[in-house]
Design a protein around this motif. Structure first.
Motif, short mmCIF file in Angstrom:
data_model
loop_
_atom_site.label_atom_id
_atom_site.label_comp_id
_atom_site.label_asym_id
_atom_site.label_seq_id
_atom_site.Cartn_x
_atom_site.Cartn_y
_atom_site.Cartn_z
N CYS A 29 0.85 -1.20 0.00
CA CYS A 29 0.00 0.00 0.00
C CYS A 29 0.88 1.25 0.00
CB CYS A 29 -0.90 0.00 1.23
SG CYS A 29 -1.82 -1.53 1.46
N SER A 30 0.23 2.41 -0.16
CA SER A 30 0.97 3.67 -0.12
C SER A 30 0.25 4.63 0.82
CB SER A 30 1.05 4.28 -1.52
OG SER A 30 -0.27 4.51 -1.99
N ILE A 31 0.97 5.63 1.30
CA ILE A 31 0.33 6.65 2.15
C ILE A 31 -0.12 7.79 1.23
CG2 ILE A 31 0.60 8.22 4.10
CD1 ILE A 31 0.82 5.23 4.81
N VAL A 32 -1.43 7.96 1.10
CA VAL A 32 -1.98 8.99 0.23
C VAL A 32 -2.01 10.34 0.95
CG1 VAL A 32 -4.05 9.70 -1.06
CG2 VAL A 32 -3.40 7.28 -0.95
N ARG A 33 -2.32 10.29 2.25
CA ARG A 33 -2.38 11.54 3.01
C ARG A 33 -2.03 11.25 4.47
NH1 ARG A 33 -7.48 13.37 1.71
NH2 ARG A 33 -8.36 12.64 3.66
N HIS A 34 -1.32 12.19 5.08
CA HIS A 34 -0.94 12.07 6.49
C HIS A 34 -1.34 13.35 7.20
CE1 HIS A 34 2.41 12.51 9.66
NE2 HIS A 34 1.43 11.80 10.17
N GLN A 35 -2.19 13.24 8.21
CA GLN A 35 -2.62 14.42 8.96
C GLN A 35 -2.22 14.27 10.42
OE1 GLN A 35 -6.79 13.79 7.52
NE2 GLN A 35 -6.84 16.02 7.51
N SER A 36 -1.72 15.37 11.01
CA SER A 36 -1.35 15.36 12.43
C SER A 36 -2.15 16.42 13.15
CB SER A 36 0.13 15.69 12.61
OG SER A 36 0.91 14.74 11.95
N SER A 37 -2.54 16.13 14.39
CA SER A 37 -3.24 17.12 15.23
C SER A 37 -2.31 17.54 16.36
CB SER A 37 -4.50 16.51 15.84
OG SER A 37 -5.35 16.06 14.84
N PRO A 38 -2.55 18.72 16.93
CA PRO A 38 -1.70 19.20 18.04
C PRO A 38 -1.70 18.24 19.23
CG PRO A 38 -3.11 20.97 17.22
CD PRO A 38 -3.55 19.73 16.53
N ASP A 39 -2.77 17.44 19.41
CA ASP A 39 -2.80 16.52 20.56
C ASP A 39 -2.03 15.23 20.30
OD1 ASP A 39 -4.38 15.12 18.79
OD2 ASP A 39 -6.17 15.07 20.06
N GLY A 40 -1.34 15.15 19.15
CA GLY A 40 -0.52 13.97 18.86
C GLY A 40 -1.20 12.93 18.01
N THR A 41 -2.49 13.13 17.73
CA THR A 41 -3.20 12.16 16.89
C THR A 41 -2.69 12.26 15.45
OG1 THR A 41 -5.17 12.35 18.26
CG2 THR A 41 -5.49 11.48 16.05
N GLU A 42 -2.47 11.10 14.84
CA GLU A 42 -2.05 11.08 13.44
C GLU A 42 -3.00 10.19 12.65
OE1 GLU A 42 2.16 10.87 12.52
OE2 GLU A 42 2.60 10.90 14.66
N LYS A 43 -3.43 10.70 11.50
CA LYS A 43 -4.37 9.94 10.67
C LYS A 43 -3.73 9.68 9.31
CE LYS A 43 -8.78 11.32 10.61
NZ LYS A 43 -9.98 12.08 10.13
N LEU A 44 -3.79 8.43 8.87
CA LEU A 44 -3.24 8.07 7.56
C LEU A 44 -4.36 7.66 6.62
CD1 LEU A 44 -0.20 5.79 8.56
CD2 LEU A 44 -0.20 8.26 8.16
N LEU A 85 -3.46 7.23 18.14
CA LEU A 85 -3.88 8.16 19.20
C LEU A 85 -2.88 8.08 20.35
CD1 LEU A 85 -7.11 6.54 18.57
CD2 LEU A 85 -7.31 8.99 18.90
N ARG A 86 -2.42 9.23 20.80
CA ARG A 86 -1.50 9.28 21.94
C ARG A 86 -2.26 9.80 23.16
NH1 ARG A 86 1.75 10.65 17.40
NH2 ARG A 86 3.83 9.71 17.48
N ASP A 87 -2.19 9.04 24.24
CA ASP A 87 -2.87 9.45 25.47
C ASP A 87 -2.02 8.97 26.64
OD1 ASP A 87 -4.60 10.19 27.44
OD2 ASP A 87 -6.04 8.57 27.10
N GLY A 88 -1.26 9.88 27.27
CA GLY A 88 -0.32 9.47 28.31
C GLY A 88 0.68 8.49 27.70
N ASP A 89 0.80 7.31 28.37
CA ASP A 89 1.71 6.29 27.85
C ASP A 89 1.08 5.45 26.75
OD1 ASP A 89 3.66 7.07 29.57
OD2 ASP A 89 3.16 5.59 31.11
N ARG A 90 -0.21 5.60 26.57
CA ARG A 90 -0.92 4.77 25.58
C ARG A 90 -0.60 5.20 24.16
NH1 ARG A 90 -6.86 2.67 26.44
NH2 ARG A 90 -6.73 1.88 28.54
N ARG A 91 -0.39 4.20 23.33
CA ARG A 91 -0.24 4.45 21.89
C ARG A 91 -1.23 3.52 21.20
NH1 ARG A 91 1.65 7.97 24.03
NH2 ARG A 91 3.76 8.80 24.00
N SER A 92 -2.45 4.02 21.01
CA SER A 92 -3.54 3.20 20.49
C SER A 92 -3.70 3.43 19.00
CB SER A 92 -4.86 3.56 21.19
OG SER A 92 -4.71 3.50 22.58
N ILE A 93 -4.08 2.37 18.30
CA ILE A 93 -4.36 2.55 16.88
C ILE A 93 -5.76 2.05 16.56
CG2 ILE A 93 -1.96 2.50 16.13
CD1 ILE A 93 -2.35 -0.42 15.29
N CYS A 94 -6.37 2.74 15.61
CA CYS A 94 -7.70 2.38 15.13
C CYS A 94 -7.53 1.95 13.67
CB CYS A 94 -8.61 3.60 15.25
SG CYS A 94 -10.25 3.33 14.63
#
Ligand code: SF4
Length: 262
Positions: free
Chosen positions: A48-63, A78-87
């Motif tokens: 696959c390829s990354i078509v678009r990468h968006q970052s938010s000030p709270d550390g969230t990144e969307k691909l 999603l970054r929340d404290g020590d958590r590094r969660s992915i959806c």
């Protein structure tokens, strides 16, 4: 091994991909040059390829991930404290037709392959610095995970494997609109994951409108399947409810919901 290589080479390559975060065969420095050339000639590491990468000030990144056949899906870190969660997404499009969701506007195009699901996880892992690891996975992107259960479970096998991403099943959640037959199948699966049921309405009249697939199922059957899953797995069971102004946010709805979940 089919190319005449020793079987342990597969473990080496696997380690480079999941632990070394390699993005090319050429960076796998303990493989011989001839093996790297063979791998480059016959395989692709990322399809696959990354078509678009968006970052938010709270550390969230969307691909926005572009698939080999031109389809596109989204995945999120999603970054929340020590958590590094992915959806992570499970299908291109979605057949469930929830009225508040853009993913289902054109129905479902196809199921993602196991590799396409795992690749989203790896692409998001690459967004982290070397000393950080992914900690949680939620199968809640585009698509209904239980409508692509075999491939989702195959991808989660890789995610939880110590040789893979090494994420405990206790930190992996599968989100569903509530497909009872598939929930029962999941309950029989050897590895229990957390289950999140997207309810969004406390009665059939309203749920038929907001989550049209409910017309074929009914709230009662969803709740019974969720209870069976909890009894069989002992894992955390959560219910999701999107608040839609003047649709499902009345006091009556809240009271019905409280009775339903009691
Ligand atoms: S099941 Fe999820 S992805 Fe599918 S239409 Fe509903 S909210 Fe959107």
């Amino acid at each position: 091994a089919e190319k005449g290589e020793k079987p342990f080479r597969a473990s080496q390559i696997w380690r480079w991909i999941y632990h070394g975060r390699a993005t090319s065969f050429d960076s796998m420095s303990d493989l011989s040059q001839s093996l790297r050339t063979t791998l480059n000639d016959h395989f692709v590491l990322f399809a696959c390829s990354i078509v678009r990468h968006q970052s938010s000030p709270d550390g969230t990144e969307k691909l926005l991930v572009g698939l080999a056949d031109g389809g596109e899906v989204e995945c999120v870190l999603l970054r929340d404290g020590d958590r590094r969660s992915i959806c992570v997404s499970s299908q291109v499009g979605c057949a469930m037709g929830c009225v508040f969701c853009a993913s289902g506007l054109d129905g479902v195009e196809r199921n993602l392959t196991k590799g396409e699901i795992v690749e989203q996880m790896l692409r998001l892992q690459h967004r982290l610095p070397a000393d950080e690891r992914l900690s949680h996975i939620v199968m809640m992107g585009m698509g209904e995970p239980l409508a692509n259960l075999d491939r989702v479970l195959g991808a989660l096998d890789v995610a939880r494997s110590p040789e893979g991403l090494g994420i405990s099943p206790r930190r992996i959640t599968i989100s569903t609109v509530g497909l009872p037959v598939a929930i029962d199948r999941l309950a029989r699966h050897a590895v229990p994951y957390n289950l999140a049921v997207s309810l969004h309405a406390p009665n059939d009249d309203l749920r038929n409108k907001l989550v049209p697939v409910n017309k074929k199922i009914g709230v009662e059957a969803v709740m019974q399947a969720a209870d069976r899953y909890f009894d069989a797995s002992g894992r955390r069971l959560t219910f999701e409810y999107v608040l839609l102004g003047n649709e499902n946010d009345s006091v009556t709805c809240a009271e019905q919901l409280a009775r339903l979940l009691r």
